[in-house]
Design an enzyme around this catalytic site. Structure first.
Site, PDB file in Angstrom:
ATOM      1  CG  ASN A 173      -2.059   0.825   0.959  1.00 13.11           C
ATOM      2  OD1 ASN A 173      -1.943   1.772   0.156  1.00 13.11           O
ATOM      3  ND2 ASN A 173      -2.980   0.517   2.120  1.00 13.11           N
ATOM      4  CG  ASN A 178      -4.681   4.667  -4.037  1.00 15.88           C
ATOM      5  OD1 ASN A 178      -4.615   4.424  -2.833  1.00 15.88           O
ATOM      6  ND2 ASN A 178      -3.908   5.044  -5.017  1.00 15.88           N
ATOM      7  CG  ASP A 179      -5.585   2.509   1.431  1.00 12.74           C
ATOM      8  OD1 ASP A 179      -5.109   2.724   0.474  1.00 12.74           O
ATOM      9  OD2 ASP A 179      -5.287   2.341   2.339  1.00 12.74           O
ATOM     10  N   GLY A 198      -5.906  -2.505   0.000  1.00  9.14           N
ATOM     11  CA  GLY A 198      -4.936  -0.913  -0.511  1.00  9.14           C
ATOM     12  C   GLY A 198      -4.013  -0.916  -1.089  1.00  9.14           C
ATOM     13  CG  ASP A 200      -0.988   1.722  -3.647  1.00 13.96           C
ATOM     14  OD1 ASP A 200      -0.398   1.117  -3.408  1.00 13.96           O
ATOM     15  OD2 ASP A 200      -1.550   2.101  -3.079  1.00 13.96           O
ATOM     16  CG  ASP A 370      -8.217 -13.862 -17.234  1.00 12.94           C
ATOM     17  OD1 ASP A 370      -8.407 -14.900 -16.726  1.00 12.94           O
ATOM     18  OD2 ASP A 370     -10.147 -13.915 -17.183  1.00 12.94           O
ATOM     19  CD  GLU A 399      -6.805 -18.644 -16.650  1.00 15.31           C
ATOM     20  OE1 GLU A 399      -6.708 -18.882 -15.254  1.00 15.31           O
ATOM     21  OE2 GLU A 399      -7.503 -17.705 -17.170  1.00 15.31           O
TER      22      GLU A 399
HETATM   23 CA    CA Z   1      -3.587   1.978  -1.494  1.00 12.69          CA
END
Ligand code: CA
Length: 656
Positions: A173, A178-179, A198, A200, A370, A399
C-alpha cells in the site's frame, strides 16, 4: 481461471472447495440479482480525456493513436446521446476514414480509420455534422503520437526471464489516500479476505528494487483496470472500463510510470488482458451498442445469462453436442462477468484496438491472456495474429487451465496437434506441468507414480510447437499456495522451486512464494492472496527488508534470491537443451541442461537417505566432466561411481 471472490461468484472448481451450503449460495445469488436490478451502482466514469471532449460526447476511445504501425488501421468508438444523428468526416491526409458503423443504439458510432503513409505526429480534426441542425455541429481534435523508438521490435518476455506475479491489492500500500474512492462502492476493508486491502501501483514502484534484487526480470500484475463492482472487486477480473486504470490502484499515467521504472531495472511489464468477459457493471451494460454485444442476452438488462459449463474438451470432441460447445464458449464465466460476443465485428475491433493501445501506451513486453479457450477461436486468431504481426518478438501467454497437454498444445502457434483454426499465440501457461509437479513431489514412488509422472509428462513436449516458450509455475493466484500443495514440506518445496527454475520454459513465481508464504484458513481465493508482509504501515514483519521473518521464510528467501540471480545469467538454462534419465522409482530424478560449452546436472532426491546414482545410465551426459559445483551452496561433488544424491535435497551442479 480467474479469480474469484466470494463463493457464489466462483467457478465450479472453487465452489467445490467451499463450505457454504447450496442454500447460502442461492440466497447470495438472488440477492445479487436483486441488487443489480434496482441499483445502477457503477460509476459513470468519464474516459481518460473526458475533460477535453465536447458536451455531445461522453466517450471517445481510444483517446489517441500512433503513426507508423505496420497495419495502420484501428477503430474509434464514439459514445454520446444520439451521436448517430451526426455525419462524421475527417478532412485530413493523415487519417483516412473508411467507414462509419452504426448499431441499433443511436448513442454509438464506430469509426473504421487508418493512418496514412504521410501521417506525422500531431493532431487531426474529426468533424461531426448534425443531420438536421447545422448549429449542432462540432469537431474533436484527435492526437496522433510518435511511437517509441524501435517499438515494433520490442523484446517480449522469454526464457531469459522469471516472471513475478503480483496481486496489486495485496502487495504494497504505497498510497493510503487511494484506499477507498468516493465514486466506488467497494471500499477499504482489510479485515475481509475478499475486501480491498489498499495495495496499489505506487507500492509496486516503491518496491521495484526488491523485485530486481531478488532476481525477477518480468512483472505480471493481476488486472488493474477499473472494476467498479459492488464487492470483491480487488482481484481486477471484472473490467468496467477498458481504458481506465482503477483509481484505487492509481492512474494510466502511473501504470506507464511503473513500466518505465521497471524497464530501468531490467524488468519487463506484462499486462493481464481479458477478452472473454467484462464486469456486469461495465458502463456499456446499461446501454449496450446492440442486444448481441454479450452472449445469451436478448435485452439490455443484466440477468438473462447462462453460465459456461467449463467443458473445454467440447472444442475438439468429435462427439460433442452443439449445445455443450456453444455453452462453453458463450456462457458467462460467472454471473457478474458477462460473456462478450467477439463474433460482433465492432466489438472484435474494439478489443483488438484496446489491446494494441495498451502495448504501445504502456510499453508492454507481454500480455497474459485470461480464460483463453473461452473466447471464440476466430477472434483469437485475428487478435493474436494482429499483435504478433505488429510486434514479432512480443509474447502473449494464454491461460488454458487444462491438465492434458493435448488440450493445451493446440493453442500454441504452429503446431502438431490437429486443429481447425490458426493461432498466433506464442505461449501458454503450463498447467499440466504444475499439477504433475505436485503429484511427482507428493506421491509415493512407484513404477507409475512419483517422479515418473513428471518424466512422462515432459516426454509429451513433442506435442508443443515450442515447449521452451511455455510458462512454468509452482502456483498462482487461483490455487492453494505451493507450500501447502506439498503438504508444508520445506524440502519438497525447494525441490519444486528448483525444478521450475531449471526446467525448460519461462518460470513464473507468485508473490510470497519466494518466502514460502502460506495461505490462511479457510483457504479460499481471498486467503491465497494474502497481504505481503512489509507492504503496510505498521507491519511487524517486513520481507522487503528481511525484518521479522521466521527462520523458514528467511531461508527460502535467501535460497530464492541465490537461485534467481544465478538463473539470470545462466544461458544454459535460457537456451540449452534438456535431457532427463528415467527414474527408477527410488525417489530420485536427474536431468541435464546443456549446450556446446556448458552443462548443468539437476538432482532431485525425495528420500530420507542418500541414494547412489546410476552414473552408467548417465554416461552420455557426464563424459568429459569430473566434478560438479552446486550453484546455490558452492559445494563440490565428485562425479564418480560412488556419487550419491544427498537426502531430501535438490542439487544444481555446474559440471566442471
Ligand atoms: Ca492504497
Amino acid at each position: 481461471m480467474l479469480i474469484l471472490k466470494i463463493s457464489f461468484k466462483s467457478s465450479l472448481k472453487s465452489m467445490k472447495c467451499r463450505t457454504r451450503t447450496l442454500n447460502q449460495l442461492l440466497g447470495s445469488l438472488l440477492l445479487l440479482l436483486f441488487l443489480q436490478s434496482v441499483t445502477v451502482s457503477h460509476v459513470q466514469a468519464q474516459s481518460i480525456n473526458a475533460q477535453s471532449l465536447p458536451s455531445q460526447i461522453t466517450r471517445l476511445e481510444p483517446s489517441n493513436w500512433w503513426v507508423g504501425f505496420k497495419d495502420p488501421s484501428f477503430q474509434i468508438m464514439v459514445y454520446g446521446k444520439d451521436i448517430a444523428e451526426y455525419n462524421v468526416s475527417i478532412p485530413s491526409v493523415e487519417l483516412n476514414l473508411h467507414e462509419v458503423s452504426t448499431t441499433s443504439n443511436s448513442n454509438y458510432l464506430f469509426l473504421d480509420v487508418s493512418t496514412t503513409t504521410e501521417a506525422v505526429p500531431g493532431t487531426v480534426n474529426i468533424e461531426f455534422e448534425h443531420v438536421g441542425d447545422a448549429k449542432e455541429s462540432f469537431s474533436v481534435s484527435y492526437p496522433l503520437l510518435e511511437r517509441e523508438a524501435n517499438s515494433s521490435n520490442r523484446e517480449g518476455f522469454n526464457t531469459q526471464d522469471v516472471i513475478y506475479l503480483i496481486t496489486p491489492d495485496r502487495f504494497v500500500n504505497g498510497d493510503q489516500s487511494n484506499d477507498s474512492h468516493p465514486e466506488y462502492v467497494d471500499s477499504f476493508n482489510r479485515e475481509d479476505p475478499y475486501g480491498r486491502h489498499g495495495g496499489d501501483i505506487e507500492g509496486i514502484i516503491q518496491r521495484l528494487d526488491y523485485i530486481k534484487d531478488m532476481g525477477f526480470t518480468a512483472l505480471w500484475l493481476n488486472p488493474v483496470l477499473e472494476n467498479a463492482m459492488d464487492e470483491s472487486s480487488y482481484h481486477g477480473y471484472a473490467t468496467t472500463d477498458y481504458y481506465k486504470t482503477d483509481p484505487r490502484y492509481g492512474s494510466n499515467e502511473l501504470y506507464q510510470t511503473l513500466s518505465k521504472e521497471a524497464k530501468k531495472r531490467g524488468i519487463k511489464l506484462i499486462m493481464d488482458q481479458i477478452m472473454n468477459h467484462s464486469g456486469s457493471n461495465h458502463w456499456w451494460m446499461t446501454d449496450p451498442p446492440s442486444p448481441n454485444w454479450v452472449h445469451y442476452q436478448t435485452e439490455a438488462t443484466v440477468g438473462d445469462y447462462q453460465v459456461t459449463n467449463h467443458r473445454r474438451t467440447t472444442l475438439t470432441d468429435p462427439y460433442a453436442s452443439e449445445y455443450d460447445t456453444k455453452l462453453f464458449t458463450d456462457g458467462w464465466f460467472v454471473p457478474v462477468m458477462p460473456d462478450l460476443n467477439q463474433g460482433h465485428p465492432l466489438l472484435a475491433d474494439y478489443l483488438i484496438t484496446n489491446s494494441l493501445w495498451w502495448i504501445e501506451y504502456a510499453g508492454l513486453a507481454g500480455i497474459r491472456h485470461d480464460t483463453h479457450p473461452y473466447v471464440s477461436k476466430e477472434f483469437l486468431t485475428e487478435w493474436t495474429c494482429r499483435v504478433m504481426d505488429e510486434y514479432p518478438s512480443f509474447n502473449i501467454v494464454g491461460e488454458e487451465w487444462g491438465v492434458n497437454p493435448l488440450i493445451t498444445a493446440k493453442w500454441q502457434r504452429g503446431g502438431v496437434v490437429p486443429k481447425d483454426f490458426e493461432s498466433c499465440l506464442p505461449s501458454l501457461m503450463d498447467f499440466p506441468m504444475q499439477v504433475t509437479l505436485v503429484d511427482a513431489l507428493t506421491k509415493k514412488e512407484n513404477w507409475d507414480a512419483g517422479w515418473i509422472e513428471l518424466y512422462e509428462l515432459v516426454s509429451l513436449d513433442y506435442l508443443y510447437p515450442d515447449p521452451m516458450n511455455l510458462v512454468v509455475l509452482p502456483d498462482n493466484h487461483d490455487m492453494e499456495r505451493f507450500i501447502q500443495q506439498v503438504g508444508g514440506d520445506l524440502d519438497l518445496f525447494k525441490m519444486g522451486l528448483t525444478y521450475v527454475l531449471t526446467t525448460r520454459g519461462i518460470p513464473q513465481i507468485y508473490y510470497g512464494t519466494e518466502i514460502a508464504m502460506e495461505s490462511l484458513p479457510p483457504h479460499g481465493h481471498g486467503e491465497f492472496r494474502r497481504d505481503f508482509p512489509g507492504g503496510w504501515p505498521g507491519d511487524e514483519v517486513n520481507a522487503f527488508e528481511g525484518r521479522g521473518l521466521n527462520a523458514v521464510e528467511a531461508e527460502i528467501q535467501d535460497f530464492s534470491r541465490k537461485l534467481l540471480n544465478w538463473r539470470k545469467d545462466a544461458d544454459v538454462v535460457h537456451h540449452g537443451k534438456m535431457m532427463h534419465f528415467a527414474p527408477k522409482h527410488d525417489g530420485v530424478y536427474v536431468f541435464f541442461r546443456f549446450n556446446e560449452n556448458e552443462s548443468i546436472m539437476v538432482v532431485l532426491n525425495k528420500n530420507e537417505s542418500a541414494v547412489s546414482l546410476d552414473m552408467e545410465q548417465m554416461q552420455e551426459r557426464l563424459q568429459g566432466y569430473s566434478s560438479g559445483i552446486d550453484v546455490v551452496t558452492g559445494e563440490e561433488y565428485s562425479l564418480d561411481a560412488s556419487m550419491k544424491a544427498p537426502p531430501r535435497q535438490a542439487l544444481i551442479l555446474r559440471l566442471e
